[in-house]
Structure formats: structure tokens, C-alpha cells
Design a protein around this motif. Structure first.
Motif, PDB file in Angstrom:
ATOM      1  N   UNK A  46       0.967  -1.317  -0.063  1.00 39.10           N
ATOM      2  CA  UNK A  46       0.119  -0.009  -0.046  1.00 39.10           C
ATOM      3  C   UNK A  46       0.833   1.384  -0.023  1.00 39.10           C
ATOM      4  N   UNK A  47       0.377   2.344  -0.542  1.00 40.62           N
ATOM      5  CA  UNK A  47       1.046   3.671  -0.515  1.00 40.62           C
ATOM      6  C   UNK A  47       1.349   4.102   1.041  1.00 40.62           C
ATOM      7  N   UNK A  51      -4.308   6.639   4.059  1.00 38.58           N
ATOM      8  CA  UNK A  51      -5.028   5.979   3.047  1.00 38.58           C
ATOM      9  C   UNK A  51      -6.172   6.807   2.558  1.00 38.58           C
ATOM     10  N   UNK A  52      -6.596   6.344   1.234  1.00 43.95           N
ATOM     11  CA  UNK A  52      -7.686   7.558   0.550  1.00 43.95           C
ATOM     12  C   UNK A  52      -8.318   6.264  -0.435  1.00 43.95           C
ATOM     13  N   UNK A  54      -9.471   4.084  -3.135  1.00 36.92           N
ATOM     14  CA  UNK A  54      -9.037   3.969  -4.584  1.00 36.92           C
ATOM     15  C   UNK A  54     -10.096   3.335  -5.340  1.00 36.92           C
ATOM     16  N   UNK A  55     -11.297   2.544  -4.653  1.00 32.15           N
ATOM     17  CA  UNK A  55     -12.119   2.019  -5.569  1.00 32.15           C
ATOM     18  C   UNK A  55     -13.721   2.600  -5.288  1.00 32.15           C
ATOM     19  N   UNK A  56     -14.196   3.458  -6.205  1.00 35.11           N
ATOM     20  CA  UNK A  56     -15.526   3.981  -5.964  1.00 35.11           C
ATOM     21  C   UNK A  56     -16.576   3.177  -5.440  1.00 35.11           C
ATOM     22  N   UNK A  57     -17.266   3.327  -4.489  1.00 35.55           N
ATOM     23  CA  UNK A  57     -18.374   2.422  -4.098  1.00 35.55           C
ATOM     24  C   UNK A  57     -18.048   1.118  -3.595  1.00 35.55           C
ATOM     25  N   UNK A  64     -11.260  -7.519  -3.489  1.00 33.49           N
ATOM     26  CA  UNK A  64     -11.810  -7.509  -5.110  1.00 33.49           C
ATOM     27  C   UNK A  64     -10.545  -8.360  -5.683  1.00 33.49           C
ATOM     28  N   UNK A 118      -8.080  -4.525  -3.437  1.00 36.95           N
ATOM     29  CA  UNK A 118      -7.265  -5.538  -4.278  1.00 36.95           C
ATOM     30  C   UNK A 118      -6.314  -6.373  -3.499  1.00 36.95           C
ATOM     31  N   UNK A 225       2.017  -4.035  -6.148  1.00 33.04           N
ATOM     32  CA  UNK A 225       1.714  -4.201  -4.505  1.00 33.04           C
ATOM     33  C   UNK A 225       2.028  -5.735  -4.465  1.00 33.04           C
TER      34      UNK A 225
END
Lengths: 255, 323
Positions: A46-47, A51-52, A54-57, A64, A118, A225
Motif C-alpha cells: 500500500x502507499x 489512506x484514501x 481507491x475504488x469507488x463505491x 476484490x 485488491x 503491490x
């Protein structure tokens, strides 16, 4: 070494670290991991920084799949998540615990963080264990290798250091690669799986003979990753391991 | 003046061919039937590298800085040597962290009669049923063309010639069709090699990263057996080897009309130490490629100062990332 396999159980129970319970069915969980191994393993997948999403909804602990795009909960439900989880947490012998995690399904249903869906809790945990075991032996990160057991070798499992084990091959994070082909991880933890993979002197499956292995190899040169990549190896090998149908002979791409 | 013509194609359909890249040989053969004999003799084509069309920011070392919008869908300006390689690395380092970069950069796979094909588009969106939340990422193909001498006699090849090429397998079924979205001419002699010049001046060691395979042996009539170049040193330094176990070799095939030729290569993606003392000249040669099969796209490489870590995150020491 036992605590390391239990430190992130709260994620499989869909809770963040701060809301985690200290025990799970009577077993101590959520203990911190020494030597910064947890932080370093997180940086492999992970960066840095806050954290933000990264996958909408998709704000869920369910992983995933990079292979299918499906959310884990909808494709491979484990009927009793709590019970399956307990089976890979309650083991007291460290080596047996490692072996159980290597082949466990239930932790692969979850991601490391809902922000990075992911990523894989299973492979994050195995990476933390590998880093911790190496750090305990007095090894620093820049002395580590990714080592492969070639396809014709014995895919022997080394407790705590083997990070992927399939029926045909195994990958290890170790400072003692021995005679095995190996590539250095680099000077510090970062999402650099593709870089390390591309430098390996040998890949552990038959890329010259089977196009499907070439496809896997090509995909792995793209994934940065670590836990995403290792999970992808597991899923791809299970779903798309080469079949005779695909055998186009050596170098069968016809370039 | 050494001119190369960069071309960016978009995939219009699924692709069922070489999974690492579209080889220069495949691209050359697709172009060759559309051009005159003189052009055909002189034309040189690089391997085509897959690029996702997604939001990104320029990587460290590029002449431009910061957020770039959708980077894979057009050709960024090329001013410095490092700009040539922005798209020519499978890991596509320019993708944004704020998005699922690995999912964007991995091909969606499709099965066709047991064969694994790459989809030309991947779809994102959760939950899957909500149409308005879905978005797509298309795949592009980056390659470049030049003439045998590197002069301007062949390029630019007309866009009409390049548009609608088909590459890879199952072409009769519409697979592997690409259309031109962007093309530009780069003058190699006008590029800024200052980082390599600085390394040369200070005696700093350099590394070579193989962008495409280097041919060692080939059955093809135009190829003789070659050794690994003397100016590659496979690192045996106990203190900081990049890898241990030597160079990875690969067997592949070169198709020329009805004939198929076995080819042994040093596989791409590997890193060796540079043992020569002319890194700028070597880097220029690496763009036009070296070895007997350079005309088919083999033998492309990038030279970097050894101190320069292409994984910029690794340098950023400090805390963070713990969850």
C-alpha cells in the motif's frame, strides 16, 4: 511467531485496528508485531501516508479479485467465516500455523484495508511473518531476497519464509536463498513486486512451454503491490493453470 | 539528425498474441505489406508496449512534472532521454496512487477456445449492477519506427498506413486490431542526456535495464549467434547483487512468412551493470537497439545511473503506511 498470524484478525472481522477486540474466541489477537515488520509489510502493498479510497463505491473489507473483478464475498463464500478463521488462529505450533495460513482460504476473502480492496489479508500476514522471522535473525530489509523454488525442484515449505505455495512451485522471502534463483528486494520496503519479479534469474513455472504461464508472467511484471501479486498467483494458478488445450509448443506465440 | 517516430495505437478489439508485448516483427510485418519496397528495406520497428489509458503523473526523471490527466492516451513531449521510457516499462510507474493502479495496469483476461486473450477494455464499478458508477480503462500500444540509418528517410510513416493494423493471433476473427491515436517525431540528437553525462563525468557506475529481449542465437538467416555483450556485467558483487543466479534466458520463435525460426534470448526486464565507459553513446544505441535482431525490435535497453532508484518510494524514508 504465533502472534504475527493473529495480529490482523480484526480485519477479517471487519474492524479497524482501533476498534479491534483483544481476544477472539479466547485466543489473544491484535498484538503488535515487533521490529516494524507490520509497517514494512504494509509498505510492500500500500502507499505511504493517509489512506484514501481507491475504488469507488467499494467500502468493504471483502477483497476484490484482480483476476475476475469480483468481490470475494460473492464468489467464494465460506459458509462459516468465524469458524474457519478460528481454525487458522487457534493453532499453537508456529510452523503448523504458518502452513495453515499458506493454504487457508478464509483470510484471502479479505483485503488489507477497505481503501485498497485488491490487497490480500492472507498475503499481508504471510509477508509480515516472513519479514519478522528475518528481522529476528538479525537481517535488515536490504539483505532480503525473493527466492523461487523452480518448477522442477521440490517446492519445500520453509516455515515463516515461504510466502506462496502452489502445487507446482513456491516463493520465499529470505536472506538465505542458497542455490535457488533469487532477486534482491532492494534498499527499503516499497510496492516494487514487478521490479523484483522481472529481475528473477528464473521464473518458477514453464514460461517457454506454456502460453498460460507466459500470460501470468506478463501480468506479474505489471503488479506493484506485493499482496495483490501473491494473491493473483494463487488465484491464477487455481483457475488457469495450463491445460493441454493451450499447448502451442515451445514459444508458441508465433512472434 | 536521428529521427524516430513514436506511435500510440489504441486497441479496437481483443488481443491474442505475445503476452509481454507486440513484437517489432509482428508490427513490421503488418506495416510492410502496406509500404513500398524501399521503405520496407529500411524500416525498423520497436516492440509495442501495452499502456493503460488512465490518470497519472509524470514519473521522476521526466522533463515534465506533476499531474498529467489521462497520460496513456497521448504521447507526452520528449525532451530528455528519460522521457523515452515513460511508457516503455510494464509496471507503468506514472499511474496514480489514489486509484487502484494494479487493477488498471493488469489486462482483463478472456478465454477463447481455451486460449487466454487480453480484453481491450477493463470495466470498473461497484456494485456491478450500477451502470452510472461503471467506468472503463482502454488499452493502448506504444512503439516507435525509424529507418536503418536512423535518418529521416522513412519516417514519419503516414498515419493512414498505420491505422487499422492487426497484430497477434486470430486476426481473421477481428482480434488485435489497432488504430492510431497519436504520433510524433523525436530527434534523438536533440535530447538532453544530462543525467547520464553527469554520471559519466563523476565516474558513477550505471545500470542497463533490458526493455526488450536480446537475441543470443537464432535460426533466422539474418541472425548469427552472439555472446552477451562485454559491456554488460552480471553482478557478482557479494555486497549488492541485484539478483543471484545469472541472466534469465528464454526460448522464443520468430515467424517470417511460412517459416518459423527458433530464437534464444536474454529475457527482457532484467538489470545488469554497465561495464563500458561511454554511457551516453551506449544509451543512444540502446534506443535504436543492438544485436542481430534489432530490426525486429530486439535489444532495446535503457541506461540509468546506479544511484538512481527508479522506485522513488523506496528513497522516501520515514514512517507512515501503518494501519
Amino acid at each position: 511467531m504465533v502472534a504475527v498470524y493473529r495480529h490482523d484478525v480484526h480485519k477479517a472481522r471487519m474492524r479497524g485496528h482501533e476498534h479491534a477486540e483483544e481476544t477472539f474466541r479466547g485466543v489473544r489477537v491484535n498484538e503488535s508485531v515487533p521490529f516494524g515488520a507490520d509497517r514494512d509489510a504494509a509498505l510492500l502493498s500500500r502507499p505511504r501516508g493517509e489512506p484514501e479510497q481507491t475504488v469507488d463505491a467499494h467500502e468493504s473489507w471483502f477483497r476484490v479479485s484482480l483476476l475476475t473483478g469480483q468481490v470475494a464475498s460473492s464468489v467464494e463464500p465460506v459458509s462459516d467465516i468465524g469458524g474457519s478463521l478460528f481454525k487458522v488462529v487457534r493453532i499453537k505450533d508456529p510452523a503448523a500455523l504458518h502452513a495453515a495460513w499458506l493454504h487457508a482460504t478464509v483470510p484471502s476473502l479479505f483485503s488489507e484495508s477497505p481503501y485498497y480492496p485488491y490487497t490480500s489479508l492472507k498475503y499481508h500476514t504471510l509477508l509480515v511473518a516472513a519479514l519478522l522471522d528475518n528481522y529476528r535473525a538479525g537481517v535488515s530489509f536490504d539483505e532480503l531476497f525473493l527466492a523461487v523454488t523452480p518448477s522442477d525442484g521440490d517446492p519445500a515449505v520453509v516455515p515463516h519464509r515461504t510466502v506462496v505455495s502452489t502445487s507446482g512451485f513456491a516463493l520465499h522471502v529470505t536472506s538465505e536463498p542458497g542455490d535457488r534463483p533469487a532477486a534482491r528486494l532492494g534498499s527499503g520496503p516499497a510496492r516494487l513486486f514487478a521490479d523484483v519479479w522481472a529481475r528473477l534469474p528464473e521464473v518458477p513455472f514453464d514460461v517457454d512451454g506454456e502460453r498460460r504461464w507466459r500470460v501470468l508472467d506478463a501480468q506479474l511484471r505489471r503488479v506493484r503491490s506485493w499482496s495483490v501479486a501473491l494473491q493473483f498467483i494463487e488465484e491464477y494458478s487455481a483457475a488457469l493453470a495450463p491445460s493441454p488445450l493451450d499447448g502451442a509448443g515451445p514459444g508458441g506465440d508465433g512472434v | 539528425m536521428t529521427r524516430i517516430q513514436q506511435v500510440l495505437f489504441e486497441f479496437d478489439g481483443q488481443y491474442l498474441g505475445h503476452p509481454y508485448f507486440v513484437t517489432g516483427n509482428a508490427l513490421f510485418n503488418a506495416v510492410a505489406r502496406r509500404v513500398d519496397a524501399e521503405t520496407r528495406r529500411s524500416l525498423r520497428v520497436s516492440h509495442g508496449v501495452f499502456v493503460p489509458g488512465e490518470y497519472g503523473e509524470y514519473p521522476a526523471g521526466a522533463s515534465q512534472d506533476g499531474y498529467a490527466g489521462k497520460l496513456g492516451q497521448s504521447l507526452p513531449d520528449v525532451e530528455v532521454y528519460e522521457d523515452l521510457f515513460v511508457f516503455r516499462d510494464a509496471a507503468q510507474r506514472w499511474l496514480l496512487d489514489s486509484r487502484p493502479r494494479d487493477a488498471h495496469n493488469v489486462h482483463d483476461l478472456q478465454l477463447h477456445g481455451g486460449r487466454v486473450a487480453f480484453d481491450d477494455t477493463c470495466w470498473f464499478g461497484r456494485p456491478a449492477g450500477q451502470r452510472n458508477r461503471r467506468r472503463s480503462v482502454s488499452w493502448y500500444l506504444h512503439c516507435y519506427l525509424h529507418s536503418r540509418q536512423g535518418d529521416g528517410s522513412v519516417v514519419p510513416v503516414d498515419e493512414d498506413v498505420l491505422d487499422g493494423l492487426q497484430v497477434g493471433g486470430a486476426r481473421n476473427y477481428g482480434f488485435g486490431e489497432v488504430s492510431v491515436v497519436d504520433t510524433q517525431i523525436v530527434d534523438l540528437d536533440a535530447l538532453d542526456f544530462s543525467r547520464l553525462k553527469a554520471a559519466q563525468a563523476s565516474g558513477e557506475s550505471c545500470r542497463i535495464e533490458l526493455v526488450s529481449p536480446f537475441v543470443l542465437e537464432s535460426e533466422h538467416p539474418s541472425g548469427d549467434a552472439q555472446d552477451v555483450p562485454w559491456w554488460w556485467r552480471v553482478d557478482t558483487d557479494e555486497l549488492s547483487p541485484v539478483s543471484q543466479g545469472g541472466l534469465r534466458r528464454r526460448a522464443t520463435r520468430l515467424v517470417d512468412g511460412d517459416e518459423t525460426y527458433a530464437v534464444t534470448t536474454v529475457d527482457h526486464g532484467q538489470v545488469v551493470q554497465y561495464a563500458g565507459d561511454e554511457p551516453v553513446e551506449t544509451a543512444r544505441n540502446g534506443v535504436l537497439r543492438v544485436g542481430t535482431h534489432s530490426r525486429f525490435g530486439f535489444g532495446e535497453f535503457c541506461v540509468r545511473p546506479a544511484s538512481e532508484d527508479r522506485v522513488s518510494e523506496r528513497r522516501a524514508a520515514g514512517a507512515g503506511g501503518e494501519v
